[in-house]
Design an enzyme around this catalytic site. Sequence first.
Site, PDB file in Angstrom:
ATOM      1  N   SER A  26       0.823  -1.212   0.000  1.00  0.00           N
ATOM      2  CA  SER A  26       0.000   0.000   0.000  1.00  0.00           C
ATOM      3  C   SER A  26       0.852   1.255   0.000  1.00  0.00           C
ATOM      4  CB  SER A  26      -0.935   0.001   1.220  1.00  0.00           C
ATOM      5  OG  SER A  26      -0.200  -0.173   2.412  1.00  0.00           O
TER       6      SER A  26
ATOM      7  N   HIS B  97     -40.084  23.171 -11.757  1.00  0.00           N
ATOM      8  CA  HIS B  97     -39.997  22.407 -13.024  1.00  0.00           C
ATOM      9  C   HIS B  97     -39.185  23.170 -14.071  1.00  0.00           C
ATOM     10  CE1 HIS B  97     -43.528  20.159 -11.370  1.00  0.00           C
ATOM     11  NE2 HIS B  97     -43.879  21.378 -10.974  1.00  0.00           N
TER      12      HIS B  97
ATOM     13  N   SER C 208     -12.858  28.659 -26.159  1.00  0.00           N
ATOM     14  CA  SER C 208     -12.880  27.527 -27.077  1.00  0.00           C
ATOM     15  C   SER C 208     -11.747  27.709 -28.072  1.00  0.00           C
ATOM     16  CB  SER C 208     -14.216  27.480 -27.813  1.00  0.00           C
ATOM     17  OG  SER C 208     -14.075  26.743 -29.013  1.00  0.00           O
TER      18      SER C 208
ATOM     19  N   LYS D  72     -16.881  31.926 -27.684  1.00  0.00           N
ATOM     20  CA  LYS D  72     -17.304  31.149 -26.519  1.00  0.00           C
ATOM     21  C   LYS D  72     -16.562  31.494 -25.245  1.00  0.00           C
ATOM     22  CE  LYS D  72     -19.113  27.507 -26.464  1.00  0.00           C
ATOM     23  NZ  LYS D  72     -19.625  26.159 -26.609  1.00  0.00           N
TER      24      LYS D  72
ATOM     25  N   GLU E 297     -19.054  23.107 -14.608  1.00  0.00           N
ATOM     26  CA  GLU E 297     -19.353  21.765 -15.130  1.00  0.00           C
ATOM     27  C   GLU E 297     -18.565  20.695 -14.373  1.00  0.00           C
ATOM     28  OE1 GLU E 297     -18.581  23.610 -19.175  1.00  0.00           O
ATOM     29  OE2 GLU E 297     -19.745  21.841 -19.715  1.00  0.00           O
TER      30      GLU E 297
ATOM     31  N   LYS F  69      -8.258   3.546   1.630  1.00  0.00           N
ATOM     32  CA  LYS F  69      -7.569   4.846   1.578  1.00  0.00           C
ATOM     33  C   LYS F  69      -7.675   5.573   0.251  1.00  0.00           C
ATOM     34  CE  LYS F  69      -4.457   2.860   4.815  1.00  0.00           C
ATOM     35  NZ  LYS F  69      -5.257   1.634   4.590  1.00  0.00           N
TER      36      LYS F  69
HETATM   37  N1  ARG Z   1      -1.142  -1.478   5.040  1.00  0.00           N
HETATM   38  C1  ARG Z   1      -2.137  -1.947   5.943  1.00  0.00           C
HETATM   39  C2  ARG Z   1      -3.464  -1.198   5.697  1.00  0.00           C
HETATM   40  O1  ARG Z   1      -3.438  -0.194   5.068  1.00  0.00           O
HETATM   41  C3  ARG Z   1      -1.705  -1.714   7.345  1.00  0.00           C
HETATM   42  C4  ARG Z   1      -2.273  -2.688   8.337  1.00  0.00           C
HETATM   43  C5  ARG Z   1      -1.762  -4.037   8.088  1.00  0.00           C
HETATM   44  N2  ARG Z   1      -2.121  -4.960   9.111  1.00  0.00           N
HETATM   45  C6  ARG Z   1      -2.013  -6.273   8.937  1.00  0.00           C
HETATM   46  N3  ARG Z   1      -2.380  -7.012   9.906  1.00  0.00           N
HETATM   47  N4  ARG Z   1      -1.574  -6.777   7.818  1.00  0.00           N
HETATM   48  O2  ARG Z   1      -4.525  -1.615   6.125  1.00  0.00           O
END
Ligand code: ARG
Length: 463
Positions: A28, A161, A282, A288, A295, A330
């Site tokens: 990650s 409307h 444009s 334009k 938008e 995330k």
């Molecule tokens: N990179 C993991 C996450 O974002 C961190 C937690 C990992 N925990 C584990 N028991 N593998 O969730």
Amino acid sequence: MSNPSSNQMWGGRFAAGPDAIMEAINASIGFDKRLAAQDIAGSRAHAAMLAAQGIITDSDAEAIGKGLLAVLSEIEAGDFTFSTALEDIHMNVEARLKEMIGEPAGRLHTGRSRNDQVALDFRLWVRDQLNAAEHGLVTLIQACLGQAEAGADWVMPGFTHLQTAQPVTWGHHMMAYVEMFGRDLSRVRDARARMNESPLGAAALAGTGFNIDRHMTAEALGFDGPMANSLDAVSARDFALEFLSVASINAMHLSRFAEELVIWSSAQFRFVTLSDRFSTGSSIMPQKKNPDAAELIRAKIGRIFGANVALMMVMKGLPLAYSKDMQEDKEQVFDAADNWLLALAAMEGMVRDMSANVPALEAAAASGFSTATDLADWLVRETGLPFRDAHHVTGALVALAEKTGRDLPELTLEEMQAEHGAITSGIFDVLGVHNSVASRTSYGGTAPVRVREQVARWKEILG
Ligand code: ARG
């Protein structure tokens, strides 16, 4: 000694390192490096607490604290080499700390786990975003108030409307968004109050046998206190979901306002001129001026609500406590937060800079028989006609005006009296749009006097 290619954090049990594909799906660090500052703040609070509790020595805690700041400086300076083999931000930081300070680094992870660590880092990050969104909303509300104050008595058509309904004031229309954004603001504050508890010290899932002080770390990190259940602390992501739902509702509001700006700035409406700073041209059509920012704001709800749905699906059905699925939380939140804050800022700029075309607003307000309701109300008030009958008489007059290509005030008194004998010349007073809006003084109504009261109330609220 374990196999040198296995992970240095858990190599003891492993004879071989991961397959390249395993490493790719597992890591990650590509995105959670955004949590570096939060990770280091959490670790510093944890190390200080471990020393205060006599779990590690003061000198180890000092070395850890200083070392972590050095790691943070490297990351902030862009000198840090993130390693996919080290999977995530937690292990990247700890490994670098070990290179820098040696053995004491190994004591930092006492009495905690990456499960409470990631829950903490993410919570701190989302809390920062809520603070930023609060600021963005307040600034946007102020921009709307500026418009409302300037145009408390400018008249424009109100629609239902998207058909002309009744005249309203520009200020009243702006204040409608102030109310929406004001509720969004209170949702942001509620979400932050609810999420402000620390998961740190929940450890892997069950708490720890070390004599840690969770209240101390919670306080050091600005939380109201520690979360009361360690399983919940490492499993909960509803704080992120609440962030996304608050963001989604506000993005929906922003999209409605954005849509109105797109319509209003068209050559057909000409209600507003957007500033050059928030428009584009444009490459082929020289005439334009496009409302691109509006938008794009209109579209942002797509990815923000998409993130909300995505995280809801990730979390749905997960057994307690931590599952790796949760690593998928995330990117969605990062993307939604970036786009939400950008949309808020762009909307604030557009609203602040736009100029209303007051004559065009007023002309449009007077067309489309927008004061027909005023005419019917006058019949009720002045002649005692039941409203349903007044509605009928008015309908006949609207039909006559339409057939002869005129607006209601252009009908003659004789023509009106032919529909209903009790009509007098006093009727012409209510057919003008300014009289129409000035008469709507009920609480929450569009009359300039009411709008100015609301502007004053909001200025007081915002302080
Ligand atoms: N990179 C993991 C996450 O974002 C961190 C937690 C990992 N925990 C584990 N028991 N593998 O969730």
